[in-house]
Design a protein around this motif. Structure first.
Motif, short mmCIF file in Angstrom:
data_model
loop_
_atom_site.label_atom_id
_atom_site.label_comp_id
_atom_site.label_asym_id
_atom_site.label_seq_id
_atom_site.Cartn_x
_atom_site.Cartn_y
_atom_site.Cartn_z
N GLN A 181 0.82 -1.20 0.00
CA GLN A 181 0.00 0.00 0.00
C GLN A 181 0.86 1.26 0.00
OE1 GLN A 181 -3.17 0.26 -0.48
NE2 GLN A 181 -3.25 2.46 -0.23
N CYS A 182 2.03 1.22 0.63
CA CYS A 182 2.88 2.40 0.68
C CYS A 182 3.48 2.75 -0.67
CB CYS A 182 4.00 2.20 1.71
SG CYS A 182 3.42 2.17 3.43
N PRO A 386 -4.86 1.59 13.48
CA PRO A 386 -5.79 1.35 12.37
C PRO A 386 -6.89 0.39 12.83
CG PRO A 386 -3.48 1.00 11.73
CD PRO A 386 -3.52 1.06 13.22
N ASP A 387 -8.14 0.80 12.70
CA ASP A 387 -9.25 0.09 13.32
C ASP A 387 -10.37 -0.08 12.28
OD1 ASP A 387 -11.18 -0.92 15.04
OD2 ASP A 387 -10.85 0.59 16.60
N SER A 388 -10.65 -1.33 11.90
CA SER A 388 -11.66 -1.59 10.87
C SER A 388 -11.45 -0.67 9.67
CB SER A 388 -13.07 -1.41 11.45
OG SER A 388 -13.36 -2.42 12.39
N SER A 389 -10.21 -0.58 9.22
CA SER A 389 -9.85 0.29 8.12
C SER A 389 -9.05 -0.48 7.09
CB SER A 389 -9.04 1.49 8.63
OG SER A 389 -9.84 2.32 9.45
N ASP A 390 -9.06 0.01 5.85
CA ASP A 390 -8.36 -0.68 4.79
C ASP A 390 -7.52 0.30 3.98
OD1 ASP A 390 -10.06 0.13 2.17
OD2 ASP A 390 -11.45 -0.24 3.83
N ASN A 391 -6.55 -0.27 3.25
CA ASN A 391 -5.63 0.52 2.44
C ASN A 391 -4.92 1.57 3.29
OD1 ASN A 391 -6.49 -0.95 0.18
ND2 ASN A 391 -8.06 0.57 -0.33
N VAL A 392 -4.14 1.06 4.23
CA VAL A 392 -3.45 1.91 5.20
C VAL A 392 -1.94 1.76 5.00
CG1 VAL A 392 -3.04 2.37 7.65
CG2 VAL A 392 -5.32 1.66 6.87
N CYS A 393 -1.25 2.89 4.96
CA CYS A 393 0.21 2.90 4.91
C CYS A 393 0.74 3.66 6.12
CB CYS A 393 0.71 3.56 3.63
SG CYS A 393 2.48 3.96 3.65
N ILE A 394 1.70 3.04 6.81
CA ILE A 394 2.41 3.70 7.91
C ILE A 394 3.89 3.54 7.62
CG2 ILE A 394 2.84 3.76 10.39
CD1 ILE A 394 0.11 2.35 10.76
N GLU A 395 4.59 4.63 7.38
CA GLU A 395 6.00 4.52 7.02
C GLU A 395 6.82 5.68 7.57
OE1 GLU A 395 6.72 4.69 2.81
OE2 GLU A 395 5.35 6.36 2.49
N ASP A 396 8.11 5.39 7.81
CA ASP A 396 9.08 6.41 8.24
C ASP A 396 8.62 7.13 9.50
OD1 ASP A 396 10.88 6.04 5.95
OD2 ASP A 396 9.26 6.93 4.78
N CYS A 397 8.15 6.37 10.47
CA CYS A 397 7.65 6.94 11.72
C CYS A 397 8.48 6.45 12.90
CB CYS A 397 6.18 6.56 11.93
SG CYS A 397 5.05 7.22 10.69
N SER A 398 8.58 7.29 13.91
CA SER A 398 9.25 6.93 15.16
C SER A 398 8.24 7.08 16.29
CB SER A 398 10.45 7.85 15.39
OG SER A 398 11.10 7.53 16.60
N ILE A 399 7.99 5.96 17.00
CA ILE A 399 6.91 5.94 17.99
C ILE A 399 7.43 5.32 19.28
CG2 ILE A 399 4.57 5.14 18.48
CD1 ILE A 399 4.18 4.82 15.44
N ARG A 430 9.78 0.80 7.50
CA ARG A 430 10.76 1.80 7.97
C ARG A 430 10.25 2.55 9.21
NH1 ARG A 430 10.80 2.94 2.29
NH2 ARG A 430 9.77 4.93 2.74
N VAL A 431 9.98 1.80 10.27
CA VAL A 431 9.48 2.39 11.50
C VAL A 431 10.40 2.01 12.66
CG1 VAL A 431 7.08 2.54 10.79
CG2 VAL A 431 7.92 0.42 11.80
N ASN A 432 10.49 2.90 13.64
CA ASN A 432 11.18 2.65 14.90
C ASN A 432 10.13 2.66 16.00
OD1 ASN A 432 14.09 2.76 14.04
ND2 ASN A 432 13.45 4.80 13.38
N LEU A 433 10.00 1.53 16.69
CA LEU A 433 8.88 1.37 17.62
C LEU A 433 9.39 0.96 19.00
CD1 LEU A 433 6.48 -0.68 15.28
CD2 LEU A 433 6.67 1.82 15.50
N SER A 452 -6.42 -8.88 8.26
CA SER A 452 -5.78 -9.71 7.23
C SER A 452 -4.98 -8.85 6.27
CB SER A 452 -6.83 -10.50 6.45
OG SER A 452 -7.66 -9.63 5.68
N ASP A 453 -4.11 -9.53 5.51
CA ASP A 453 -3.32 -8.90 4.46
C ASP A 453 -2.52 -7.72 5.01
OD1 ASP A 453 -4.09 -10.46 2.03
OD2 ASP A 453 -6.09 -9.76 2.64
N VAL A 454 -1.60 -8.04 5.88
CA VAL A 454 -0.75 -7.02 6.49
C VAL A 454 0.71 -7.33 6.14
CG1 VAL A 454 -0.01 -5.92 8.63
CG2 VAL A 454 -2.38 -6.70 8.38
N GLN A 455 1.42 -6.34 5.65
CA GLN A 455 2.85 -6.45 5.38
C GLN A 455 3.60 -5.51 6.30
OE1 GLN A 455 4.00 -6.13 1.19
NE2 GLN A 455 1.83 -6.14 0.64
N VAL A 456 4.62 -6.04 6.95
CA VAL A 456 5.48 -5.22 7.80
C VAL A 456 6.92 -5.50 7.38
CG1 VAL A 456 6.21 -4.63 10.14
CG2 VAL A 456 3.84 -5.36 9.71
N GLU A 457 7.70 -4.47 7.15
CA GLU A 457 9.09 -4.67 6.74
C GLU A 457 9.94 -3.51 7.24
OE1 GLU A 457 9.60 -4.41 2.49
OE2 GLU A 457 7.76 -3.25 2.26
#
Length: 608
Positions: A181-182, A386-399, A430-433, A452-457
């Motif tokens: 998605q990103c 992300p809650d009951s949501s689709d087509n979500v991108c989370i990138e380059d974040c520090s949390i 590309r996240v720091n958690l 479902s259908d979640v990619q994390v890298e």
């Protein structure tokens, strides 16, 4: 001593160490190669040990080569790879026909290593070994062992053609089949109209309440929705406010030095009905406080800036929560409900009362380049949900949060089952958690609508109670499936992985105890962990065991505080190249086919 004599001396030494293996053996001195993406190439002290159980291995097969190189990635127990000429040619031929391995290499990496391999051909007798590279690049290390004096010119041309063919294939795969998605950027047009919050009487002294100013500004900008939209500009200052609503086709822009402060007076936060997929407030029955910044049934909304800040001043909320002084569930900082095309970027979020960013029933949400922080003692504060949501991108974040950094959810028990909207097609990279009392990356436990259908890298998880955790319980219903998490490093994490089937409570006594959740097709691969106490806790449900848990290329350094590395029950899966060795439940060969299917050319793992 010249190159030839150096190689001869090394060969003599290795012949004495490894008499059963053919010579010559390939070796290179240390030649650092600085690069912004890759670790420098370096040579490590050579050892020779045989046996597949040793990370220091004289290898002759592709599978052993892969295992050896995987163990080398960021590991304190590095692998020293040496191969003979005969083994090297065989390995190279096997690799060039291994399309699945090729799919895990990006076109850029492929171009980089192809160039490097030709360089090595010209610098006789130098080759490259023990390269500390990303896991996706390990197949190319075999190619770097060619020596020009081993091949005639026509073979060199053949190798060049094979490399060119491999490059073309990788460009095709990564250029046409990547579906993260990103990779689909939101293209939102600039706003033709802009006003400053100052024009509506706002005062940025940190004391004057500016709720009316924000509300009036948004009401005015709503008239530009059919004229290309508008921007609300927030200049430097400290802008105290209660909760306010956004409108469609709007950009909220926070200049550098601009801080939106959430009021610490609960009367400045509206009370709203609970979300239908939860049936009640998360923390207390009944309603909940409206979030500081809200969007309901909106389209095309941007919250961005030059690293401005939204500060919830949540300390009073944390105290009220801990002392059980609240009558309603705590508010979030930013919440979008039933909205589409949302972008949040270049902002710092501080001290949320509960969640920081909560898109619920939303589509096409892109959260990019934000920093989120709450102190370690802040109770149940969460970064992005992300809650009951689709087509979500989370990138380059520090949390960095008191509880979970990122938590995926989809409703609570019978309410989530009835509402029936899953969280799906999520891409995190590309996240720091960091999570003090929860999980850096959490799934559930409210997941009754499905995840479902979640990619994390490319994630860095550190200083956390747990790294990656899947949570559910009897009565939840729903499912967590088709999750692929790869290229992750963990540092100072108590429990690296968890899949817990008895986590969380119920909203009321109306839930169905026979609504068993399904957890299956979970892939964890290319993961390095340092200072880990517990490798994994996979505790399923007797009536609904967790299945198809696929572990591959995982190396965890367990600290001395650990009494056991793995805990397993009511779970089945398959593992390959995992250290420490997982429990037998996760070494089931009957599951291997379902795990391997995720790595086929058309599978999603191939495009990470």
């Amino acid at each position: 001593m010249g190159p030839t004599s150096s190689l001869s001396a090394l060969s003599t030494h290795m012949r004495s160490q490894c008499p059963k293996h053919p010579l010559p053996l390939f070796y290179s001195p240390s030649i650092p190669l600085p690069h912004p993406i890759f670790h420098p190439l370096s040579i490590l002290p050579l050892t020779c040990q045989t046996g597949s159980s040793s990370p220091n291995i004289l290898t002759k097969s592709t599978s052993q080569l892969n295992s050896c190189l995987k163990a080398n990635l960021k590991s304190t127990n590095p692998c020293h790879f040496i191969t003979s000429h005969h083994s090297y040619v065989s390995l190279t031929n096997q690799f060039l026909t291994n399309f699945v391995s090729l799919l895990s290499v990006s076109a850029y990496q492929l171009f980089f290593f192809t160039t490097l391999s030709f360089w090595s051909l010209l610098l006789r007798p130098l080759t490259y070994e023990d390269a500390k590279m990303p896991a996706s690049s390990f197949p190319f290390l075999a190619l770097l062992h060619y020596k020009i004096d081993m091949f005639s010119s026509f073979k060199l041309v053949g190798v060049a053609l094979l490399l060119l063919l491999a490059l073309c294939n990788a460009i095709k795969v990564n250029g046409e089949e990547s579906n993260g998605q990103c990779n689909h950027k939101l293209t939102l047009d600039p706003r033709p109209h802009s006003v400053s919050i100052l024009e509506f009487g706002a005062v940025g002294d940190g004391k004057t309440l500016n709720t009316i100013a924000f509300q009036n500004a948004i009401f005015y900008l709503k008239s530009f929705a059919d004229k290309g939209g508008a921007q609300l500009y927030v200049p430097p200052g400290r802008w105290l406010t209660g909760s306010f609503n956004l409108t469609s086709h709007l950009t909220l822009f926070l200049e550098k030095g601009a801080v939106i402060l959430g009021s610490q007076d609960p009367s400045h936060w509206d009370i709203v009905e609970p979300l239908p997929s939860y049936g009640r407030g998360i923390e207390l029955p009944g309603g909940r406080y409206r979030s500081l910044v809200n969007g309901y049934m909106l389209r095309d909304v941007v919250i961005t800036g030059d690293n401005g800040t939204i500060d919830g001043q949540g300390s009073v909320w944390w105290e009220w929560f801990m002392s059980h002084s609240l009558n309603y569930s705590r508010p979030q900082l930013v919440e979008f409900v039933s909205s589409d095309y949302i972008l949040v970027s270049n902002i710092t979020f501080l001290n949320a009362p509960a969640y920081n960013i909560h898109p619920v029933y939303c589509s096409n949400v892109h959260i990019h380049n934000i920093s989120v922080y709450a102190p370690p003692a802040s109770p149940f504060t969460v970064g992005i949900v992300p809650d009951s949501s689709d087509n979500v991108c989370i990138e380059d974040c520090s949390i960095s949060m008191g509880h979970d950094a990122i938590a995926l959810k989809s409703g609570w028990d019978e309410y989530g089952i009835t509402y029936g909207r899953p969280t799906t097609n999520v891409h995190i990279r590309r996240v720091n958690l960091q999570s003090s009392s929860g999980s850096s990356l959490a799934f559930g436990s409210e997941m009754s609508g499905g995840i479902s259908d979640v990619q994390v890298e490319q994630a860095h998880l550190y200083n956390s109670l747990s790294g990656i955790e899947f949570r559910t319980t009897r009565g939840r219903g729903g499912y967590i499936e088709d999750i692929i998490i790869s290229d992750v490093d963990l540092l100072n994490v108590h429990m690296a992985f968890g899949a817990i089937g008895h986590y969380g409570s119920h909203p009321d006594d109306k839930y169905d105890p026979d609504a068993f959740p399904v957890l299956q097709k979970i892939t964890l691969q290319n993961i390095i962990g340092t200072n880990i106490t517990v490798a994994g806790n996979f505790t399923g449900i007797r009536e609904s065991p967790f299945t198809s848990i696929c572990l591959s290329n995982i190396s965890l350094s367990i600290n001395s505080a650990s009494s056991t590395s793995w805990v397993c029950s009511y779970v089945s899966g398959f593992s390959e190249s995992v250290f420490p060795e997982p429990c037998p439940d996760l070494e089931n060969s009957n599951t291997s086919s379902s795990c391997v299917s995720l790595l086929k050319p058309n599978g999603r793992a191939a495009v990470l």
